[in-house]
Design a protein around this motif. Structure first.
Motif, mmCIF file in Angstrom:
data_model
loop_
_atom_site.group_PDB
_atom_site.id
_atom_site.type_symbol
_atom_site.label_atom_id
_atom_site.label_comp_id
_atom_site.label_asym_id
_atom_site.label_seq_id
_atom_site.Cartn_x
_atom_site.Cartn_y
_atom_site.Cartn_z
ATOM 1 N N LEU A 293 0.835 -1.208 0.000
ATOM 2 C CA LEU A 293 0.000 0.000 0.000
ATOM 3 C C LEU A 293 0.871 1.260 0.000
ATOM 4 O O LEU A 293 0.503 2.275 -0.607
ATOM 5 C CB LEU A 293 -0.928 -0.012 1.218
ATOM 6 C CG LEU A 293 -2.044 -1.056 1.177
ATOM 7 C CD1 LEU A 293 -2.806 -1.087 2.501
ATOM 8 C CD2 LEU A 293 -3.009 -0.770 0.023
ATOM 9 N N ALA A 294 2.013 1.194 0.664
ATOM 10 C CA ALA A 294 2.935 2.323 0.624
ATOM 11 C C ALA A 294 3.423 2.551 -0.808
ATOM 12 O O ALA A 294 3.562 3.700 -1.252
ATOM 13 C CB ALA A 294 4.126 2.074 1.556
ATOM 14 N N TYR B 198 1.813 7.643 2.041
ATOM 15 C CA TYR B 198 2.971 6.761 1.838
ATOM 16 C C TYR B 198 3.798 6.645 3.115
ATOM 17 O O TYR B 198 4.194 5.548 3.537
ATOM 18 C CB TYR B 198 3.789 7.326 0.673
ATOM 19 C CG TYR B 198 5.258 7.027 0.643
ATOM 20 C CD1 TYR B 198 5.720 5.735 0.488
ATOM 21 C CD2 TYR B 198 6.199 8.062 0.730
ATOM 22 C CE1 TYR B 198 7.089 5.463 0.427
ATOM 23 C CE2 TYR B 198 7.549 7.806 0.671
ATOM 24 C CZ TYR B 198 7.988 6.506 0.524
ATOM 25 O OH TYR B 198 9.328 6.244 0.470
ATOM 26 N N THR B 199 4.037 7.773 3.777
ATOM 27 C CA THR B 199 4.826 7.763 5.002
ATOM 28 C C THR B 199 4.086 7.069 6.133
ATOM 29 O O THR B 199 4.695 6.376 6.951
ATOM 30 C CB THR B 199 5.179 9.205 5.415
ATOM 31 O OG1 THR B 199 5.832 9.856 4.324
ATOM 32 C CG2 THR B 199 6.106 9.211 6.608
ATOM 33 N N ALA B 200 2.762 7.267 6.193
ATOM 34 C CA ALA B 200 1.970 6.631 7.256
ATOM 35 C C ALA B 200 2.055 5.105 7.159
ATOM 36 O O ALA B 200 2.230 4.406 8.168
ATOM 37 C CB ALA B 200 0.519 7.094 7.169
ATOM 38 N N PHE B 201 1.931 4.568 5.946
ATOM 39 C CA PHE B 201 2.068 3.117 5.773
ATOM 40 C C PHE B 201 3.511 2.680 6.022
ATOM 41 O O PHE B 201 3.756 1.644 6.649
ATOM 42 C CB PHE B 201 1.640 2.704 4.364
ATOM 43 C CG PHE B 201 0.154 2.629 4.172
ATOM 44 C CD1 PHE B 201 -0.619 1.780 4.948
ATOM 45 C CD2 PHE B 201 -0.475 3.401 3.215
ATOM 46 C CE1 PHE B 201 -1.996 1.703 4.786
ATOM 47 C CE2 PHE B 201 -1.852 3.338 3.030
ATOM 48 C CZ PHE B 201 -2.616 2.495 3.813
ATOM 49 N N GLY B 202 4.464 3.486 5.537
ATOM 50 C CA GLY B 202 5.863 3.141 5.721
ATOM 51 C C GLY B 202 6.272 3.088 7.173
ATOM 52 O O GLY B 202 7.094 2.259 7.585
ATOM 53 N N GLU B 203 5.675 3.954 7.991
ATOM 54 C CA GLU B 203 5.983 3.980 9.415
ATOM 55 C C GLU B 203 5.619 2.649 10.070
ATOM 56 O O GLU B 203 6.339 2.143 10.931
ATOM 57 C CB GLU B 203 5.185 5.114 10.059
ATOM 58 C CG GLU B 203 5.831 5.710 11.291
ATOM 59 C CD GLU B 203 5.123 6.979 11.722
ATOM 60 O OE1 GLU B 203 5.796 7.851 12.289
ATOM 61 O OE2 GLU B 203 3.894 7.099 11.507
ATOM 62 N N ARG B 204 4.511 2.060 9.631
ATOM 63 C CA ARG B 204 4.088 0.774 10.188
ATOM 64 C C ARG B 204 5.043 -0.343 9.768
ATOM 65 O O ARG B 204 5.374 -1.226 10.562
ATOM 66 C CB ARG B 204 2.673 0.442 9.732
ATOM 67 C CG ARG B 204 1.629 1.414 10.281
ATOM 68 C CD ARG B 204 0.228 0.951 9.975
ATOM 69 N NE ARG B 204 -0.750 1.801 10.630
ATOM 70 C CZ ARG B 204 -1.774 1.358 11.329
ATOM 71 N NH1 ARG B 204 -1.939 0.066 11.507
ATOM 72 N NH2 ARG B 204 -2.645 2.192 11.870
ATOM 73 N N VAL B 205 5.491 -0.294 8.503
ATOM 74 C CA VAL B 205 6.398 -1.337 8.019
ATOM 75 C C VAL B 205 7.743 -1.236 8.717
ATOM 76 O O VAL B 205 8.329 -2.242 9.125
ATOM 77 C CB VAL B 205 6.582 -1.234 6.490
ATOM 78 C CG1 VAL B 205 7.516 -2.335 5.989
ATOM 79 C CG2 VAL B 205 5.240 -1.317 5.779
ATOM 80 N N VAL C 65 7.364 -2.442 22.125
ATOM 81 C CA VAL C 65 8.762 -2.591 22.525
ATOM 82 C C VAL C 65 9.666 -2.721 21.318
ATOM 83 O O VAL C 65 10.796 -2.242 21.300
ATOM 84 C CB VAL C 65 8.911 -3.829 23.444
ATOM 85 C CG1 VAL C 65 10.370 -4.081 23.776
ATOM 86 C CG2 VAL C 65 8.095 -3.636 24.719
ATOM 87 N N SER C 66 9.185 -3.356 20.232
ATOM 88 C CA SER C 66 10.013 -3.607 19.055
ATOM 89 C C SER C 66 10.120 -2.413 18.131
ATOM 90 O O SER C 66 10.856 -2.449 17.169
ATOM 91 C CB SER C 66 9.443 -4.782 18.253
ATOM 92 O OG SER C 66 8.125 -4.480 17.821
ATOM 93 N N ALA C 67 9.373 -1.334 18.421
ATOM 94 C CA ALA C 67 9.362 -0.197 17.507
ATOM 95 C C ALA C 67 10.671 0.564 17.589
ATOM 96 O O ALA C 67 11.256 0.698 18.660
ATOM 97 C CB ALA C 67 8.202 0.733 17.842
ATOM 98 N N PRO C 68 11.183 1.096 16.467
ATOM 99 C CA PRO C 68 12.414 1.861 16.463
ATOM 100 C C PRO C 68 12.155 3.276 16.929
ATOM 101 O O PRO C 68 11.009 3.671 17.133
ATOM 102 C CB PRO C 68 12.831 1.835 14.994
ATOM 103 C CG PRO C 68 11.515 1.828 14.282
ATOM 104 C CD PRO C 68 10.592 1.009 15.139
#
Length: 310
Positions: free
Chosen positions: A74-75, A167-174, A299-302
């Motif tokens: 989707l991104a 695009y950035t919103a979806f990319g942030e999740r990936v 916890v796993s988020a950068p």
């Protein structure tokens, strides 16, 4: 900022500032330029992903990570929409106006966050108001100048900024679970396929360009598409995403300066107040978002990331 980081940011800003002027210079259809820059980046990134990130790439579409894989797809769709709108705008309006309007991305990013249930600070709302007023003034200046092409270019640049926010919103999740290399390989690949389909359906010429145009396309691949993005990610290890996002606003005067020196484009005097107001509004939105409390991250988020650049 240490000298190495400052140098990396300076080179990255120069790289992304060259994007608009290079597209405007290329003697090729805008959609063809958009396709080739993404296809070129995909060709360069795919072997790296297959050799160094094969397990991650496969895992992105395995049962456990399928949702993340779809977010990457989707991104890519949103990125294709961004390029399909913004790239033609650089040939219809001035590079300065096109670049300024497309960098309104953080404004739309804030509104997307609002739709996701996050409260915006008063500072963010002030910035949104300033940015919208600046966009209206800029477009009104082109409309007052009697240039329908320029107004269309302004509108397309704004749409490109909106698509970049999605695009950035979806990319942030990936990016919370996938590396930049894996994510961009999938994203650029999807974007390339969609742009190719649009070009073929619309009869857009994809070959037969002069050598100077091919050099401009190669410069887009290695400059804004790969070098700028990579160096900004390098800088994120040492300075905050908020600082990066504000510094990215220097892309507008940088692109305007390159277009003036190289292409002889002088921004319309009547549009300058609107462009300055727009940039000020975006800066206020970025700072306002930085002060807004965020939901607890997994916890796993950068750490926080800056907008992914075009």
């Amino acid at each position: 900022m240490d000298p190495g980081t400052a140098g990396a940011v300076a080179v990255a800003l120069l790289a992304i500032s060259s994007s608009g002027p290079l597209i405007a210079y290329a003697a090729a259809p805008a959609l063809a330029v958009a396709f080739w820059r993404n296809a070129g980046a995909t060709v360069l990134l795919t072997p790296v992903s297959l050799i160094r990130r094969r397990a991650e790439l496969v895992g992105l579409f395995a049962r456990a990570g399928r949702r993340t894989g779809w977010y990457a797809v989707l991104a890519g769709v949103a990125l294709a929409a961004h390029f399909a709108a913004w790239t033609p705008s650089t040939k219809l309006t001035s590079v300065a106006a096109s670049t300024a309007l497309v960098t309104s991305q953080p404004v739309w990013q804030g509104l997307i966050a609002l739709g996701q249930g996050r409260r915006l600070s008063a500072l963010s709302w002030l910035g949104i108001g300033l940015a919208v007023a600046g966009a209206v003034l800029t477009t009104g200046a082109d409309l007052g100048g009697g240039s329908g092409r320029a107004v269309l270019g302004d509108v397309l640049a704004l749409l490109g900024g909106m698509a970049a926010a999605v695009y950035t919103a979806f990319g942030e999740r990936v990016r919370s679970t996938a590396s930049t290399t894996t994510y961009t390989t999938v994203c650029y690949g999807v974007c390339s396929v969609l742009l190719l389909a649009v070009c073929l359906a619309g009869g857009v010429r994809l070959t037969g360009f002069n050598p100077a145009t091919w050099l401009a396309i190669l410069a887009l691949v290695f400059g804004p598409q790969l070098l700028g993005h990579s160096l900004l990610n390098y800088a994120l290890q040492r300075i905050s995403a908020t600082t990066i996002s504000v510094l990215i606003l220097l892309e507008t005067p940088g692109a305007a300066l390159i277009a003036w020196l190289w292409l002889g484009q002088t921004p319309r005097t009547a549009a300058l107040p609107g462009l300055l107001l727009l940039m000020a509004g975006v800066a206020v939105v970025v700072l306002g978002n930085a002060r807004t409390p965020r939901r607890p991250a997994p916890v796993s988020a950068p750490p926080e990331t800056a907008p992914l650049r075009k």
